[in-house]
Design an enzyme around this catalytic site. Structure first.
Site, PDB file in Angstrom:
ATOM      1  N   ASP A 158       1.329  -0.924   0.120  1.00  0.00           N
ATOM      2  CA  ASP A 158       0.096  -0.093  -0.023  1.00  0.00           C
ATOM      3  C   ASP A 158       0.913   0.939  -0.370  1.00  0.00           C
ATOM      4  O   ASP A 158       0.735   2.269  -0.339  1.00  0.00           O
ATOM      5  CB  ASP A 158      -0.733   0.412   1.167  1.00  0.00           C
ATOM      6  CG  ASP A 158      -0.489  -0.375   2.037  1.00  0.00           C
ATOM      7  OD1 ASP A 158       0.970  -0.097   2.567  1.00  0.00           O
ATOM      8  OD2 ASP A 158      -1.282  -0.322   3.591  1.00  0.00           O
ATOM      9  N   ASN A 188      -1.803  -3.533   4.603  1.00  0.00           N
ATOM     10  CA  ASN A 188      -1.531  -3.624   5.597  1.00  0.00           C
ATOM     11  C   ASN A 188      -1.372  -2.183   6.682  1.00  0.00           C
ATOM     12  O   ASN A 188      -0.861  -2.227   8.199  1.00  0.00           O
ATOM     13  CB  ASN A 188       0.002  -4.439   5.747  1.00  0.00           C
ATOM     14  CG  ASN A 188       1.477  -3.617   5.600  1.00  0.00           C
ATOM     15  OD1 ASN A 188       1.146  -2.399   5.786  1.00  0.00           O
ATOM     16  ND2 ASN A 188       2.071  -4.945   5.048  1.00  0.00           N
ATOM     17  N   GLU A 389       7.352   7.374 -18.942  1.00  0.00           N
ATOM     18  CA  GLU A 389       8.080   6.730 -19.231  1.00  0.00           C
ATOM     19  C   GLU A 389       8.719   5.886 -18.146  1.00  0.00           C
ATOM     20  O   GLU A 389       9.280   4.381 -18.495  1.00  0.00           O
ATOM     21  CB  GLU A 389       9.695   7.580 -18.867  1.00  0.00           C
ATOM     22  CG  GLU A 389      10.015   9.140 -20.523  1.00  0.00           C
ATOM     23  CD  GLU A 389       8.661   9.742 -20.041  1.00  0.00           C
ATOM     24  OE1 GLU A 389       7.516  10.017 -18.836  1.00  0.00           O
ATOM     25  OE2 GLU A 389       7.987  10.750 -20.926  1.00  0.00           O
ATOM     26  N   PHE A 414      14.061  12.638 -21.606  1.00  0.00           N
ATOM     27  CA  PHE A 414      12.841  11.849 -20.715  1.00  0.00           C
ATOM     28  C   PHE A 414      13.251  10.727 -20.414  1.00  0.00           C
ATOM     29  O   PHE A 414      12.337   9.925 -19.557  1.00  0.00           O
ATOM     30  CB  PHE A 414      11.736  11.994 -21.145  1.00  0.00           C
ATOM     31  CG  PHE A 414      11.308  13.399 -22.284  1.00  0.00           C
ATOM     32  CD1 PHE A 414      11.469  14.731 -21.213  1.00  0.00           C
ATOM     33  CD2 PHE A 414      10.796  13.828 -23.132  1.00  0.00           C
ATOM     34  CE1 PHE A 414      11.327  15.905 -21.394  1.00  0.00           C
ATOM     35  CE2 PHE A 414      10.760  14.921 -23.947  1.00  0.00           C
ATOM     36  CZ  PHE A 414      10.336  16.202 -23.300  1.00  0.00           C
TER      37      PHE A 414
END
Lengths: 654, 654
Positions: A158, A188, A389, A414
């Site tokens: 999470d 959790n 990317e 990039f």
């Protein structure tokens, strides 16, 4: 024994093993592992179709453990199931004895998942967070392409789901309709330092998943039946092409109350604390110790795999390709941008090698990957990753793990977005090809936000390292003309490993022909003189060529080397330097640490006395309308090169 | 004239100017600019409280143009309003004549926004996409801290919103309850190469925004009243602390039908196409040409700013700080990890300098930023950015633009996630301090996914460049002990610019004391010998120190230099090398391209003959349980150093 009891018993067994192995190793993340106990048990002992004898069996379902630090749980299951570890002659079924070697220098049980140290269950290295779901997506794309009925499960923490790459991966999965991927969020409630944000709560994650087009199934992640039902729902959804995600509410340190809460991330209990945790776990499973074997926990094998023989043909020459694709007029003009030659080579490769994929980040008309994308016979192997990317590079890692040859292109500026992902690709032994266009200062008018400037130095660092196969961690390739760009693109495809091809925007004159051979690790002598060795690459070779005219007029007879590859043949270069009075001038259109430093390293290593001057970009560039303007602004115009070279040789005022 | 007509007339005027200036420049993105015409007009001529005379007035509302390529529209408005451009003696009101200089080498009108080339309207350089919203959040945090009623508007492209950093920024804004930030999504439907994905459609974006806790107001982005009402709603929401976002449906190339659709990204029409576009635009505004001035378009000034005199005090010494914070026992132990000394220095700095902020990525208990975070007098200047490093670095850019001194810390491995953001920070002239912990190979057991390995090479590339103020683009600082880490953290705070401080996990012995002076750009001679110059930094200084014992036994009298800064004083180093027979050995716990190359560059530049050997990490590391194990695995144990040094001097078998 019921399914619930069997799962619970097995999860408990694995949990105990996790605690024990982390205590023995003296490090690791047992509480994260414990939060996964039931989820991973249902996956590995029931839902996933796989064979422990051959964890990489081509049709087996896959598990990507994005939250890599929870890996002890997977090691415990693999030990319990006798999954094969090791490579070559060292291949053998794992046993629970192996668990005591966790994190040892000669163990296959790395602190975070890695397939390259002898644990083939995993497709890629994880542990730098947020990358697993993209890898899972890449595996799913490959499976679809190969017509394999594989499902890809991805366990995501999470806290980890805060990484923007997770949002990028969800969008990509939705765009590509990859219903065979199941993201499972292990909620959790705790990151490393603290509780997770409300933004990463189960409710918020579920809302975000629904907004992205997924059916989000929120469950108790320690309820075996709920887990099984959610996975069954996913399987049904995946068959009808709908996207599913599971949001599992779990407990960090489940079953061991004394380890719960925020204080035990990455800390294995030992001694009395360990004993206490074992006892707490035992208390959750009274009556389950009699038999852990149950028909309820049956691993279903994957479908039989019928290998398909792929035909890889010899790609045509650059001249033939230009003719074949109606570019004869351009060919006769004698000028073409290296980015366009890359696009052409990619298209030719696509036809020659059915494993080649092209990925791009909404700039395919700039990188010229569009010549691949727009070819109707190839378009199903083109993946438009949009402006995201990080996801692009990790998707490519997944493709590579499934035997594909992914080419990722975007502006070299990039590419920077994905450097962590690229490093994990190198650690994964991935066969990744990276192509950065608009490199150096020649995007002139657009300014520095669009220029790839430290890229050569950054990729060069990886060239100094040996990868797992003994090759350099990376090759940096800088073609000076279209012939070179074409040939090097083909060479990249033949080589198994990570390469970075650096292309530039402007059209440049041809200086080679199809007879020139370009090999990774080589260099090309363009002009042979005796006074000064000029070393350059890419666009700057042309500027150096012009500078040679000026030097010639000043009576300087210089050698010009196109150092199109890093690493390169040091012996050859040093011989050339010696033939040129030990005078070396390096010329680059990027920040320092690139070719100049590579040459300085080589020279320093030789112990001989040379005179080296490095010309590179020494200021932050700004916009300028023309290439000539920007070259002058950065002191890299051919007249600057001539002047510097002349000064090196004691001539002033040239 | 009604508000609607006035906005429309003004937008048309600006649109015409955009077309003209891009045509003159021969490049630029006029169609993106045209999609912003009405939005930017309402912002700059009505909603934003600012003064064109002083675009950086401390209390004025801010506009962050995340989609930097649309900047011609802002230039047009600033020219029309006579906003001040230029710096120092070159400060003057802009005129429409300036527009013809767009993208010229000596113009302040960069191809993408930059405050560092003479356009003070902007707070930071943008153009590498997806970063603006985080910058806006940083500006908002600073305003809240300073008690300023500023609102921060951020224009974001729809294609750009695919960047995961946007999701990170939304989560951060929600966590921090930054209701003074308004994200405005410019949904013109097209990225560069193609239409945007359905995932970035107005409906999908609105759903995602709502899921993240924002009120998403979807409007026609060319309807002046709808725009005004949405902005008014935001202002009301921001006062009650609620989060708002605007999803504006716009047209790329609005008003110029012949430029609409996917084919005109980044292409300025010229000649007849330009004429046609002008005429199409005119046709949308029949009857509006008479008067463009209207009471409806009144710019409201910001609140009067009362400068607050901040007291910055002298921070206490390391020894005093250890005593002050009850760490005397640790101090007496003579050992402390550099990461902990950083945490201590950060805490002391927090008290000494009210501008210092600390940002961390859910690892504050590992980086020891928690010593700042947990201090109740400082906690309101601690920003927990969670596991989302890209956002963290760009938030820091916003803080810096508002005069704060942000320190960002995480594992050096995860700093990698933000290298594009850091480069944009350097381009922005930001005063950013980056601290990477767990650098090098000493995180041993965790394996390479947690190790900072190419970091020195990467940051070093920026040290080779002069920034706008003439200083190096970056300093790389590697403290070898706690005294050094403490002193260098204080030195970073005093210096205006980007620094990277590299800390390591293990506790290491003190080798300095409070009398040692650490300056950016300097080095320290630890042992003076005459046979061999050993150059190292950070953790490896200790390994080298141990190696000296072995060398001593072999009769080798070596010099040991702690090269704690890159760049460094080359003269001093070369003198030392000459005093040591020209024999140099560099020792690092990172991949190549770092200190070894920096020294090789310096030596090569000198033209003298030296013998250099570089020891660094030459393989991809794996897990190993102890520091000793990993050092041996990578050939960097002190016995390896002794052996290498002895071999250099012709002694074998030491």
């Amino acid at each position: 024994m019921s399914f619930e009891a069997a799962v619970h018993a097995k999860a408990l067994q694995l949990d105990h093993l996790c605690l024990e192995m982390c205590a023995t190793a003296g490090s690791g993340h047992p509480t994260s592992a414990l939060s996964l106990g039931h989820l991973a048990t249902v996956l590995l002992y029931h839902t996933m179709r796989w064979v422990p004898d051959d964890p990489r069996y081509p049709t087996s379902d896959r598990l990507v453990l994005s939250e890599g630090h929870a890996v002890p749980l997977i090691y415990a299951a693999c030990a319990d199931l006798g999954a094969v570890i090791g490579t070559g002659e060292r291949r053998r079924p794992m046993t629970t004895n192996d668990l005591a070697t966790l994190r040892e220098a000669d163990s296959a049980l790395e602190g975070h998942p890695s397939p390259m140290e002898g644990f083939p269950f995993f497709d890629a290295a994880t542990g730098s967070l947020g990358q697993g779901l993209s890898i899972a997506a890449g595996l799913a794309v490959a499976a679809r392409r190969d017509g394999l009925d594989r499902r890809i499960y991805c366990l995501i923490g999470d806290g980890e789901s805060r990484e923007g790459q997770i949002a990028e991966a969800l969008d990509f999965i939705a765009d590509q309709k990859l219903s065979s991927v199941l993201p499972i969020f292990n909620c959790n409630g705790y990151g490393q330092a603290d509780a997770v944000s409300e933004q990463q709560s189960p409710a918020s994650l579920a809302r975000k998943l629904e907004a992205a087009g997924f059916e989000a199934i929120t469950i108790d992640g320690h309820d075996p039946a709920a887990i099984r039902d959610a996975f069954d729902r996913f399987i049904a959804n995946s068959q009808s092409g709908e996207l599913t995600a599971v949001v599992a509410e779990t407990v960090k340190g489940w079953g061991a109350e004394s380890l719960q809460g925020g204080g035990w991330h990455g800390k294995p209990p030992t001694g009395e604390k360990l004993q206490e945790a074992h006892e707490e776990l035992n208390a959750t499973g009274v009556g389950l110790t009699s038999s852990l074997v149950s028909d309820e926990l049956k691993i279903y094998p994957p479908n039989e795999h019928t290998p398909v023989e792929l035909t890889i043909s010899e790609p045509m020459s650059f001249a033939d390709a230009m003719s074949h694709y109606d570019l004869e007029t351009v060919f006769k003009s004698g000028r073409l941008a290296t980015r366009k030659a890359y696009g052409l080579a990619l298209r030719v490769l696509g036809h020659a090698n059915p494993n080649v994929f092209a990925l791009d980040g909404d700039v395919k008309n700039s990188t010229f990957a569009e010549w691949f994308a727009n070819d109707p016979e190839l378009s199903d192997r083109f993946l438009e990753c949009k402006i995201a990317e990080q996801n692009m590079f990790s998707v490519a890692v997944g493709l590579s793990a499934a035997g594909k040859v992914p080419f990722c292109s975007t502006f070299s500026k990039f590419v920077t977005r994905g450097f962590d992902q690229i490093e994990m690709a190198i650690n994964s032994g991935a066969n990744l090809k990276i192509v950065g266009s608009h490199s150096g200062i020649t995007p002139a008018a657009d300014g520095p936000s669009q220029m790839g400037l430290p890229d050569v130095a950054w990729f060069r660092s990886w060239t100094t390292v040996r990868g797992h196969g003994g090759n350099p961690g990376c090759y940096v390739l800088q073609p000076a003309d279209a012939f070179a760009a074409y040939a090097l693109t083909l060479a990249m495809a033949e080589y198994d490993g990570v390469c970075y091809l650096r292309t530039v925007r402007p059209d440049v004159e041809f200086i080679y022909n199809d007879a020139t051979v370009f090999n990774l690790g080589n260099l090309e002598v363009l002009t042979k003189g005796r006074d000064l060795l000029i070393i350059s690459a890419g666009y700057m070779v042309h500027e150096c060529n012009k500078a040679l005219d000026g030097l010639d007029k000043a009576g300087i007879d210089a050698t010009l080397v196109d150092l199109y590859s890093i690493p390169f043949d040091v012996e050859v270069l040093l011989d050339l330097a010696n033939e040129n009075g030990g005078n070396i001038l390096t010329v680059e259109d990027n920040y320092g640490g690139g070719i100049g430093s590579a040459v300085a390293d080589a020279v320093a290593d030789s112990g001989d006395a040379f005179t080296i001057e490095q010309m590179c970009v020494r200021r932050i560039p700004k916009s300028a309308r023309t290439e000539e303007d920007i070259l002058r602004l950065c002191g890299l115009h051919h007249t600057d090169i001539t002047r510097k070279a002349a000064n090196m040789l004691g001539l002033v005022g040239v």
